[in-house]
Design a protein around this motif. Structure first.
Motif, PDB file in Angstrom:
ATOM      1  N   GLY A 120      -0.837  31.419  -6.140  1.00  0.00           N
ATOM      2  CA  GLY A 120      -0.196  32.743  -6.210  1.00  0.00           C
ATOM      3  C   GLY A 120       1.297  32.694  -5.909  1.00  0.00           C
ATOM      4  N   SER A 121       1.958  33.839  -6.089  1.00  0.00           N
ATOM      5  CA  SER A 121       3.431  33.877  -6.037  1.00  0.00           C
ATOM      6  C   SER A 121       3.990  33.581  -4.645  1.00  0.00           C
ATOM      7  N   LYS A 122       3.168  33.751  -3.594  1.00  0.00           N
ATOM      8  CA  LYS A 122       3.668  33.476  -2.234  1.00  0.00           C
ATOM      9  C   LYS A 122       4.073  32.008  -2.065  1.00  0.00           C
ATOM     10  N   ALA A 123       3.583  31.157  -2.943  1.00  0.00           N
ATOM     11  CA  ALA A 123       3.933  29.723  -2.864  1.00  0.00           C
ATOM     12  C   ALA A 123       5.441  29.518  -2.990  1.00  0.00           C
ATOM     13  N   ARG A 124       6.116  30.494  -3.608  1.00  0.00           N
ATOM     14  CA  ARG A 124       7.577  30.354  -3.790  1.00  0.00           C
ATOM     15  C   ARG A 124       8.368  30.834  -2.562  1.00  0.00           C
ATOM     16  N   ASN A 125       7.696  31.521  -1.651  1.00  0.00           N
ATOM     17  CA  ASN A 125       8.411  32.039  -0.455  1.00  0.00           C
ATOM     18  C   ASN A 125       8.392  31.018   0.682  1.00  0.00           C
ATOM     19  N   TYR A 126       8.938  29.865   0.431  1.00  0.00           N
ATOM     20  CA  TYR A 126       8.861  28.786   1.425  1.00  0.00           C
ATOM     21  C   TYR A 126      10.043  28.826   2.394  1.00  0.00           C
ATOM     22  N   LEU A 127       9.858  28.160   3.542  1.00  0.00           N
ATOM     23  CA  LEU A 127      10.959  28.027   4.508  1.00  0.00           C
ATOM     24  C   LEU A 127      11.755  26.758   4.236  1.00  0.00           C
ATOM     25  N   SER A 128      11.022  25.653   3.952  1.00  0.00           N
ATOM     26  CA  SER A 128      11.719  24.395   3.662  1.00  0.00           C
ATOM     27  C   SER A 128      10.927  23.598   2.628  1.00  0.00           C
ATOM     28  N   TYR A 129      11.658  22.784   1.879  1.00  0.00           N
ATOM     29  CA  TYR A 129      11.040  21.952   0.826  1.00  0.00           C
ATOM     30  C   TYR A 129      11.638  20.555   0.939  1.00  0.00           C
ATOM     31  N   SER A 130      10.801  19.507   1.065  1.00  0.00           N
ATOM     32  CA  SER A 130      11.327  18.128   1.135  1.00  0.00           C
ATOM     33  C   SER A 130      10.415  17.168   0.387  1.00  0.00           C
ATOM     34  N   GLU A 131      11.023  16.073  -0.072  1.00  0.00           N
ATOM     35  CA  GLU A 131      10.271  15.031  -0.774  1.00  0.00           C
ATOM     36  C   GLU A 131      10.624  13.661  -0.180  1.00  0.00           C
ATOM     37  N   LYS A 132       9.733  12.711  -0.386  1.00  0.00           N
ATOM     38  CA  LYS A 132      10.045  11.313  -0.026  1.00  0.00           C
ATOM     39  C   LYS A 132       9.448  10.404  -1.103  1.00  0.00           C
ATOM     40  N   ASP A 133      10.331   9.647  -1.760  1.00  0.00           N
ATOM     41  CA  ASP A 133       9.870   8.688  -2.780  1.00  0.00           C
ATOM     42  C   ASP A 133       9.938   7.286  -2.181  1.00  0.00           C
TER      43      ASP A 133
ATOM     44  N   PHE B  99       0.799  14.632  -2.808  1.00  0.00           N
ATOM     45  CA  PHE B  99       1.315  13.504  -3.582  1.00  0.00           C
ATOM     46  C   PHE B  99       1.809  14.030  -4.925  1.00  0.00           C
ATOM     47  N   VAL B 100       3.049  13.700  -5.240  1.00  0.00           N
ATOM     48  CA  VAL B 100       3.667  14.178  -6.484  1.00  0.00           C
ATOM     49  C   VAL B 100       3.247  13.267  -7.641  1.00  0.00           C
ATOM     50  N   ASN B 101       3.005  13.867  -8.798  1.00  0.00           N
ATOM     51  CA  ASN B 101       2.694  13.098 -10.001  1.00  0.00           C
ATOM     52  C   ASN B 101       3.868  12.166 -10.315  1.00  0.00           C
ATOM     53  N   GLN B 102       3.570  10.878 -10.446  1.00  0.00           N
ATOM     54  CA  GLN B 102       4.671   9.912 -10.606  1.00  0.00           C
ATOM     55  C   GLN B 102       5.392  10.012 -11.936  1.00  0.00           C
ATOM     56  N   GLU B 103       4.812  10.785 -12.863  1.00  0.00           N
ATOM     57  CA  GLU B 103       5.544  11.033 -14.117  1.00  0.00           C
ATOM     58  C   GLU B 103       6.833  11.800 -13.835  1.00  0.00           C
TER      59      GLU B 103
ATOM     60  N   ARG C 195      11.927  18.613 -10.967  1.00  0.00           N
ATOM     61  CA  ARG C 195      10.699  18.230 -10.255  1.00  0.00           C
ATOM     62  C   ARG C 195      10.266  19.352  -9.301  1.00  0.00           C
ATOM     63  N   LYS C 196      11.232  19.865  -8.556  1.00  0.00           N
ATOM     64  CA  LYS C 196      10.928  20.931  -7.590  1.00  0.00           C
ATOM     65  C   LYS C 196      10.386  22.166  -8.317  1.00  0.00           C
TER      66      LYS C 196
ATOM     67  N   TRP D  11       0.838  -1.210   0.000  1.00  0.00           N
ATOM     68  CA  TRP D  11       0.000   0.000   0.000  1.00  0.00           C
ATOM     69  C   TRP D  11       0.869   1.255   0.000  1.00  0.00           C
ATOM     70  N   MET D  12       0.682   2.085  -1.027  1.00  0.00           N
ATOM     71  CA  MET D  12       1.410   3.360  -1.149  1.00  0.00           C
ATOM     72  C   MET D  12       2.908   3.160  -1.358  1.00  0.00           C
ATOM     73  N   GLY D  13       3.297   1.947  -1.705  1.00  0.00           N
ATOM     74  CA  GLY D  13       4.723   1.674  -1.895  1.00  0.00           C
ATOM     75  C   GLY D  13       5.294   2.449  -3.071  1.00  0.00           C
ATOM     76  N   HIS D  14       4.423   3.025  -3.896  1.00  0.00           N
ATOM     77  CA  HIS D  14       4.859   3.751  -5.087  1.00  0.00           C
ATOM     78  C   HIS D  14       4.797   5.267  -4.890  1.00  0.00           C
ATOM     79  N   ALA D  15       4.238   5.726  -3.755  1.00  0.00           N
ATOM     80  CA  ALA D  15       3.902   7.154  -3.610  1.00  0.00           C
ATOM     81  C   ALA D  15       5.143   8.037  -3.462  1.00  0.00           C
ATOM     82  N   ILE D  16       5.038   9.256  -4.009  1.00  0.00           N
ATOM     83  CA  ILE D  16       6.058  10.285  -3.743  1.00  0.00           C
ATOM     84  C   ILE D  16       5.322  11.414  -3.032  1.00  0.00           C
ATOM     85  N   LYS D  17       5.803  11.794  -1.859  1.00  0.00           N
ATOM     86  CA  LYS D  17       5.165  12.907  -1.150  1.00  0.00           C
ATOM     87  C   LYS D  17       6.085  14.127  -1.132  1.00  0.00           C
ATOM     88  N   VAL D  18       5.442  15.306  -1.136  1.00  0.00           N
ATOM     89  CA  VAL D  18       6.200  16.537  -1.002  1.00  0.00           C
ATOM     90  C   VAL D  18       5.640  17.325   0.187  1.00  0.00           C
TER      91      VAL D  18
END
Ligand SMILES: Cc1cc2nc3c(=O)[nH]c(=O)nc-3n(C[C@H](O)[C@H](O)[C@H](O)COP(=O)(O)OP(=O)(O)OC[C@H]3O[C@@H](n4cnc5c(N)ncnc54)[C@H](O)[C@@H]3O)c2cc1C
Length: 351
Positions: A268-281, A242-246, A255-256, A191-198
């Protein structure tokens, strides 16, 4: 040096294995150990920087999990869904908007993050968990089960194997497991063994301030599902999805950039003003996934009755969410399988 001979050995310190351990201790059974391949406990439960990269939600009808959380004194809170949510139907046309009915019960989240369940469960069994111990072989020798690992050899009267069944097919068994069981294990998707989360954290919940719920659903974007992931105490503001697996095989930078551009387009543009960004595949994690993983969400083989039986002359039991007779795949299934396995060891139910 730690002893290597036990009455019971549990392989895997995920929700299922830790739940079995918790119930064994509740029933005053202390002669067991948990062997864990990773350098951490929790298995598919992974919370970092308040982001749940594994499970994030449970439902009101997940009674066994709810009961366990109550017993451990862990609170729950509702998934935030106020304001405009976005549905993306195609790449070129405009997005559609909808609002969730706030009178309907929403999915719950675990206060302190899903890892809080792992922390509280492990408080009881900390001294019984051995990390960095990857089991490669399970053999029945005389009246014992012998476990071969990268570090040591262990023996027990009975063993609970909580690896996802598909991953469990990569171990060596002596004598061999029955063909029918092997076939079912191969067909039981993890279950969810294929998921990529951001997970992306922000100084403020800017989407809430502009009356957006943070929910964006759509199969065509860089993120197929996105949600508000602010913590219960409202001290950390984040979006998780959940990130698109493509995008699995493109470079991390590409990808980022595609994910941030998608969020910018819809929030909107505030989406780019982040503090941290991480992924898990999860597909790239050898302790959850294995080669030939197929991308499916649900498998008809969850809770196959073949997992009720014990193998290697009654000494080897299979547990873990995919083996649960109900709610297989979910945290609830992991808890149910953990309880059933403890009951089987304690002989309160028939195998
Ligand atoms: C991205 C994602 C999102 C999810 N979302 C939700 C959700 O919102 N709600 C929900 O209810 N559920 C969700 N789930 C499912 C939930 O995480 C699982 O049901 C649950 O965590 C499974 O627990 P388990 O103990 O059965 O298995 P696991 O957590 O997989 O435990 C197996 C353990 O065995 C260990 N192991 C593996 N190989 C070896 C080896 N050779 N030797 C020793 N140890 C080994 C592993 O490291 C692991 O600790 C999600 C899962 C993922 C990955």
């Amino acid at each position: 040096m730690r002893k290597t001979d036990y009455k019971y050995i549990i392989i895997g310190a995920g929700v299922s294995g830790l739940t079995t351990a918790y119930y064994l201790l509740q029933n005053r059974e202390t002669n067991f150990i948990i062997l864990e391949g990773r350098d951490r406990i929790g298995g598919r439960v992974l919370t970092k920087n308040t982001i749940d990269f594994g499970p994030a939600w449970f439902q009101p009808n997940h009674k066994n999990l709810s009961q366990l959380l109550n017993n451990l004194g862990i609170e729950k809170f509702s998934q935030y869904s106020k304001g405009k949510s976005i549905m993306v139907y195609n790449t070129n046309g405009p997005a559609h908007y909808f609002e969730s009915d706030q009178t309907q019960p929403s999915a719950y989240r675990i206060s302190g993050g899903s890892n809080n369940l792992i922390k509280k469960l492990s408080n009881f069994v900390e001294d019984k968990i051995v990390l960095n111990t990857q089991i490669s072989r399970i053999s029945e020798i005389e009246n014992k089960i012998i476990l071969t690992s990268n570090t040591n050899t262990f023996s027990a009267e009975r063993v609970i194997n909580t690896l996802p069944p598909k991953l469990a097919t990569t171990l060596n068994y002596s004598p061999k497991l029955p063909n029918e069981l092997n076939k079912v294990m191969h067909k039981t998707q993890t279950w969810m063994g294929h998921a990529i989360k951001v997970g992306i954290t922000y100084k403020t919940p800017f989407w809430r301030e502009q009356n957006n719920s943070g929910t964006i659903i759509g199969q065509f974007g860089a993120v197929t599902e996105l949600y508000d992931h602010t913590n219960a105490s409202k001290t950390n503001f984040s979006l998780m999805g959940f990130v698109n697996q493509e995008l699995r095989e493109v470079s991390a930078e590409t990808r980022k950039e595609q994910i941030l551009a998608y969020l910018e387009k819809h929030l909107g543009s505030k989406a780019r003003n982040y503090l941290s960004y991480s992924e898990k595949d999860w597909a790239k994690d050898k302790f959850t996934s294995c080669p030939n993983l197929e991308d499916v969400y649900m498998s008809a083989h969850y809770g196959n009755p073949i997992f009720n039986s014990a193998y290697l002359n009654g000494k080897l039991l299979f547990s873990g969410t995919e083996t649960a007779p109900y709610f297989g795949g979910y945290l609830e299934g992991a808890v149910i399988s953990g309880i059933l396995s403890a009951q089987k060891l304690l002989n309160t139910t028939k195998n």
